[in-house]
Design a protein around this motif. Structure first.
Motif, PDB file in Angstrom:
ATOM      1  N   GLU A 130       0.836  -1.213   0.000  1.00 26.48           N
ATOM      2  CA  GLU A 130       0.000   0.000   0.000  1.00 26.48           C
ATOM      3  C   GLU A 130       0.864   1.253   0.000  1.00 26.48           C
ATOM      4  OE1 GLU A 130      -2.927   0.103   3.095  1.00 26.48           O
ATOM      5  OE2 GLU A 130      -3.610  -1.931   2.634  1.00 26.48           O
ATOM      6  N   ILE A 131       1.911   1.242   0.806  1.00 25.42           N
ATOM      7  CA  ILE A 131       2.809   2.398   0.875  1.00 25.42           C
ATOM      8  C   ILE A 131       3.499   2.599  -0.470  1.00 25.42           C
ATOM      9  CG2 ILE A 131       4.926   3.287   1.931  1.00 25.42           C
ATOM     10  CD1 ILE A 131       3.984   1.870   4.533  1.00 25.42           C
ATOM     11  N   LEU A 132       3.959   1.504  -1.074  1.00 29.39           N
ATOM     12  CA  LEU A 132       4.615   1.612  -2.379  1.00 29.39           C
ATOM     13  C   LEU A 132       3.641   2.076  -3.456  1.00 29.39           C
ATOM     14  CD1 LEU A 132       7.039  -1.421  -2.567  1.00 29.39           C
ATOM     15  CD2 LEU A 132       7.589   0.985  -2.296  1.00 29.39           C
ATOM     16  N   GLY A 133       2.365   1.765  -3.277  1.00 25.93           N
ATOM     17  CA  GLY A 133       1.362   2.212  -4.228  1.00 25.93           C
ATOM     18  C   GLY A 133       1.224   3.723  -4.256  1.00 25.93           C
ATOM     19  N   LEU A 134       1.616   4.392  -3.183  1.00 25.70           N
ATOM     20  CA  LEU A 134       1.545   5.851  -3.109  1.00 25.70           C
ATOM     21  C   LEU A 134       2.703   6.527  -3.832  1.00 25.70           C
ATOM     22  CD1 LEU A 134       0.557   6.196   0.650  1.00 25.70           C
ATOM     23  CD2 LEU A 134      -0.956   6.362  -1.336  1.00 25.70           C
ATOM     24  N   VAL A 135       3.777   5.777  -4.035  1.00 22.06           N
ATOM     25  CA  VAL A 135       4.977   6.328  -4.677  1.00 22.06           C
ATOM     26  C   VAL A 135       4.938   5.964  -6.161  1.00 22.06           C
ATOM     27  CG1 VAL A 135       7.500   6.277  -4.697  1.00 22.06           C
ATOM     28  CG2 VAL A 135       6.264   6.028  -2.541  1.00 22.06           C
ATOM     29  N   PRO A 136       5.118   6.944  -7.047  1.00 20.48           N
ATOM     30  CA  PRO A 136       5.171   6.615  -8.480  1.00 20.48           C
ATOM     31  C   PRO A 136       6.289   5.605  -8.766  1.00 20.48           C
ATOM     32  CG  PRO A 136       5.053   8.988  -8.164  1.00 20.48           C
ATOM     33  CD  PRO A 136       5.250   8.378  -6.806  1.00 20.48           C
ATOM     34  N   LYS A 137       5.992   4.659  -9.630  1.00 21.69           N
ATOM     35  CA  LYS A 137       6.933   3.577  -9.932  1.00 21.69           C
ATOM     36  C   LYS A 137       8.272   4.108 -10.441  1.00 21.69           C
ATOM     37  CE  LYS A 137       7.263  -0.717 -12.500  1.00 21.69           C
ATOM     38  NZ  LYS A 137       6.571  -1.642 -13.392  1.00 21.69           N
ATOM     39  N   ASP A 138       8.235   5.125 -11.295  1.00 22.54           N
ATOM     40  CA  ASP A 138       9.487   5.684 -11.821  1.00 22.54           C
ATOM     41  C   ASP A 138      10.336   6.302 -10.714  1.00 22.54           C
ATOM     42  OD1 ASP A 138       8.912   4.909 -14.389  1.00 22.54           O
ATOM     43  OD2 ASP A 138       8.003   6.835 -14.946  1.00 22.54           O
ATOM     44  N   LEU A 139       9.686   6.973  -9.765  1.00 20.82           N
ATOM     45  CA  LEU A 139      10.415   7.568  -8.643  1.00 20.82           C
ATOM     46  C   LEU A 139      11.038   6.481  -7.768  1.00 20.82           C
ATOM     47  CD1 LEU A 139      11.273  10.036  -7.007  1.00 20.82           C
ATOM     48  CD2 LEU A 139       9.084   9.885  -5.803  1.00 20.82           C
ATOM     49  N   LEU A 140      10.288   5.418  -7.498  1.00 21.71           N
ATOM     50  CA  LEU A 140      10.811   4.303  -6.707  1.00 21.71           C
ATOM     51  C   LEU A 140      12.031   3.686  -7.383  1.00 21.71           C
ATOM     52  CD1 LEU A 140      10.519   2.306  -4.320  1.00 21.71           C
ATOM     53  CD2 LEU A 140       9.101   0.923  -5.838  1.00 21.71           C
ATOM     54  N   LEU A 141      11.920   3.456  -8.687  1.00 22.68           N
ATOM     55  CA  LEU A 141      13.057   2.879  -9.415  1.00 22.68           C
ATOM     56  C   LEU A 141      14.267   3.806  -9.391  1.00 22.68           C
ATOM     57  CD1 LEU A 141      11.375   1.212 -12.512  1.00 22.68           C
ATOM     58  CD2 LEU A 141      12.590   0.081 -10.658  1.00 22.68           C
ATOM     59  N   GLN A 142      14.018   5.091  -9.509  1.00 21.74           N
ATOM     60  CA  GLN A 142      15.115   6.046  -9.505  1.00 21.74           C
ATOM     61  C   GLN A 142      15.807   6.077  -8.136  1.00 21.74           C
ATOM     62  OE1 GLN A 142      13.945  10.073 -10.391  1.00 21.74           O
ATOM     63  NE2 GLN A 142      15.989  10.607 -11.075  1.00 21.74           N
ATOM     64  N   VAL A 143      15.029   6.126  -7.068  1.00 23.69           N
ATOM     65  CA  VAL A 143      15.599   6.171  -5.716  1.00 23.69           C
ATOM     66  C   VAL A 143      16.366   4.880  -5.416  1.00 23.69           C
ATOM     67  CG1 VAL A 143      14.991   6.176  -3.264  1.00 23.69           C
ATOM     68  CG2 VAL A 143      13.933   7.824  -4.806  1.00 23.69           C
ATOM     69  N   MET A 144      15.779   3.733  -5.756  1.00 24.88           N
ATOM     70  CA  MET A 144      16.454   2.469  -5.471  1.00 24.88           C
ATOM     71  C   MET A 144      17.683   2.275  -6.369  1.00 24.88           C
ATOM     72  SD  MET A 144      14.995   1.362  -2.868  1.00 24.88           S
ATOM     73  CE  MET A 144      15.738  -0.246  -2.728  1.00 24.88           C
ATOM     74  N   SER A 145      17.648   2.802  -7.578  1.00 23.89           N
ATOM     75  CA  SER A 145      18.831   2.739  -8.444  1.00 23.89           C
ATOM     76  C   SER A 145      19.978   3.526  -7.837  1.00 23.89           C
ATOM     77  CB  SER A 145      18.512   3.280  -9.837  1.00 23.89           C
ATOM     78  OG  SER A 145      17.586   2.466 -10.489  1.00 23.89           O
ATOM     79  N   ALA A 201      20.341   4.124  -4.671  1.00 27.41           N
ATOM     80  CA  ALA A 201      20.777   3.370  -3.489  1.00 27.41           C
ATOM     81  C   ALA A 201      21.716   2.229  -3.888  1.00 27.41           C
ATOM     82  CB  ALA A 201      19.563   2.831  -2.735  1.00 27.41           C
ATOM     83  N   TYR A 202      21.374   1.496  -4.954  1.00 24.05           N
ATOM     84  CA  TYR A 202      22.233   0.411  -5.404  1.00 24.05           C
ATOM     85  C   TYR A 202      23.561   0.938  -5.937  1.00 24.05           C
ATOM     86  CZ  TYR A 202      19.372  -3.692  -4.659  1.00 24.05           C
ATOM     87  OH  TYR A 202      18.703  -4.723  -4.076  1.00 24.05           O
ATOM     88  N   LEU A 203      23.532   2.067  -6.626  1.00 24.54           N
ATOM     89  CA  LEU A 203      24.786   2.660  -7.095  1.00 24.54           C
ATOM     90  C   LEU A 203      25.655   3.091  -5.917  1.00 24.54           C
ATOM     91  CD1 LEU A 203      23.626   4.720 -10.198  1.00 24.54           C
ATOM     92  CD2 LEU A 203      25.072   2.675 -10.173  1.00 24.54           C
ATOM     93  N   MET A 204      25.027   3.584  -4.857  1.00 25.48           N
ATOM     94  CA  MET A 204      25.786   3.954  -3.659  1.00 25.48           C
ATOM     95  C   MET A 204      26.439   2.715  -3.032  1.00 25.48           C
ATOM     96  SD  MET A 204      25.805   7.169  -3.423  1.00 25.48           S
ATOM     97  CE  MET A 204      26.530   7.325  -1.818  1.00 25.48           C
ATOM     98  N   LEU A 205      25.728   1.586  -3.037  1.00 21.53           N
ATOM     99  CA  LEU A 205      26.326   0.353  -2.522  1.00 21.53           C
ATOM    100  C   LEU A 205      27.555  -0.049  -3.335  1.00 21.53           C
ATOM    101  CD1 LEU A 205      23.174  -1.815  -1.738  1.00 21.53           C
ATOM    102  CD2 LEU A 205      24.821  -0.910  -0.103  1.00 21.53           C
ATOM    103  N   VAL A 206      27.437   0.056  -4.642  1.00 19.54           N
ATOM    104  CA  VAL A 206      28.582  -0.274  -5.508  1.00 19.54           C
ATOM    105  C   VAL A 206      29.738   0.692  -5.233  1.00 19.54           C
ATOM    106  CG1 VAL A 206      29.390  -0.383  -7.903  1.00 19.54           C
ATOM    107  CG2 VAL A 206      27.192  -1.399  -7.280  1.00 19.54           C
ATOM    108  N   LEU A 207      29.428   1.971  -5.073  1.00 23.99           N
ATOM    109  CA  LEU A 207      30.482   2.949  -4.761  1.00 23.99           C
ATOM    110  C   LEU A 207      31.132   2.660  -3.416  1.00 23.99           C
ATOM    111  CD1 LEU A 207      28.921   6.279  -6.080  1.00 23.99           C
ATOM    112  CD2 LEU A 207      30.833   4.958  -7.064  1.00 23.99           C
ATOM    113  N   CYS A 208      30.353   2.201  -2.451  1.00 18.97           N
ATOM    114  CA  CYS A 208      30.930   1.834  -1.146  1.00 18.97           C
ATOM    115  C   CYS A 208      31.886   0.654  -1.302  1.00 18.97           C
ATOM    116  CB  CYS A 208      29.829   1.505  -0.151  1.00 18.97           C
ATOM    117  SG  CYS A 208      28.934   2.954   0.435  1.00 18.97           S
ATOM    118  N   TRP A 209      31.519  -0.329  -2.122  1.00 14.89           N
ATOM    119  CA  TRP A 209      32.430  -1.439  -2.389  1.00 14.89           C
ATOM    120  C   TRP A 209      33.724  -0.936  -2.997  1.00 14.89           C
ATOM    121  CZ3 TRP A 209      33.470  -6.492  -1.899  1.00 14.89           C
ATOM    122  CH2 TRP A 209      32.496  -7.294  -1.309  1.00 14.89           C
TER     123      TRP A 209
END
Length: 153
Positions: A109-124, A126-134
Motif C-alpha cells: 500500500e505504501i509503495l502504491g503511493l509512490v510513483p513507480k518511476d520515482l521508486l526505481l530512480q531512488v532504489m537505483s 541506493a544500489y549505485l551507492m552500494l557499488v560505490l561503497c564497495w
C-alpha cells in the motif's frame, strides 16, 4: 615491543561484515534472484545463493583478507559490481525484484503511493551507492596493499 599495524581494525570489521553477508546468503537459498535480465528461481537461484558466499566466506577473517591477497579483493569487487550493474540495466527485472522484496500488504500500500518511476530512480541511486561503497573499500585496500605482502603479527 609489538607495533600495531594501521588498518588492522578496519580489516577485522570488514571480515565480520563478509562473514555476515555469507551467512545471510545461506538463510534462504531458494529465494528468487535477479540474474541476467530476469528473475531466476529454482536451480539458478540456488546456485547463485551457494556461489555468492564462496566469494565472501574466505575473506571472513582479517588474515583471510591478507592471505587471499590484493587481487582477490579486487576480483570480488569487480564481480559484485557486475552483478549489481547488470541488474540496474534490466529496469523491468529490477522493478519486479523490488516488488518481491515488499511482500506485506502494508508495504504494498505504501509503495502504491509512490510513483513507480520515482521508486526505481531512488532504489537505483541506493544500489549505485552500494557499488560505490564497495569501490571505496577496494580503494582502502589499495591504499593499504602493503598489508597483503606481509602477515600481521
Amino acid at each position: 615491543m609489538q607495533t600495531k599495524m594501521k588498518g588492522r581494525t578496519t580489516l577485522r570489521i570488514a571480515a565480520v561484515c563478509f562473514l555476515a553477508s555469507a551467512v545471510f546468503e545461506f538463510l534462504d537459498v531458494l529465494a528468487p534472484v535477479p540474474l541476467l535480465g530476469a528473475i531466476r528461481s529454482g536451480a539458478a537461484a540456488m546456485g547463485y545463493h551457494l556461489l555468492s558466499p564462496r566469494f565472501s566466506w574466505p575473506w571472513a577473517s582479517d588474515s583471510g583478507l591478507v592471505t587471499l591477497g590484493y587481487g582477490a579483493v579486487m576480483a570480488g569487487t569487480a564481480i559484485y559490481s557486475i552483478d549489481k550493474v547488470q541488474m540496474l540495466f534490466a529496469r523491468h527485472t529490477f522493478s519486479d525484484y523490488l516488488m518481491q522484496q515488499f511482500t506485506t500488504p502494508t508495504t504494498r500500500e505504501i509503495l502504491g503511493l509512490v510513483p513507480k518511476d520515482l521508486l526505481l530512480q531512488v532504489m537505483s541511486v541506493a544500489y549505485l551507492m552500494l557499488v560505490l561503497c564497495w569501490w571505496g573499500f577496494a580503494l582502502y585496500v589499495h591504499l593499504r596493499r602493503s598489508h597483503f605482502t606481509q602477515h600481521p603479527t
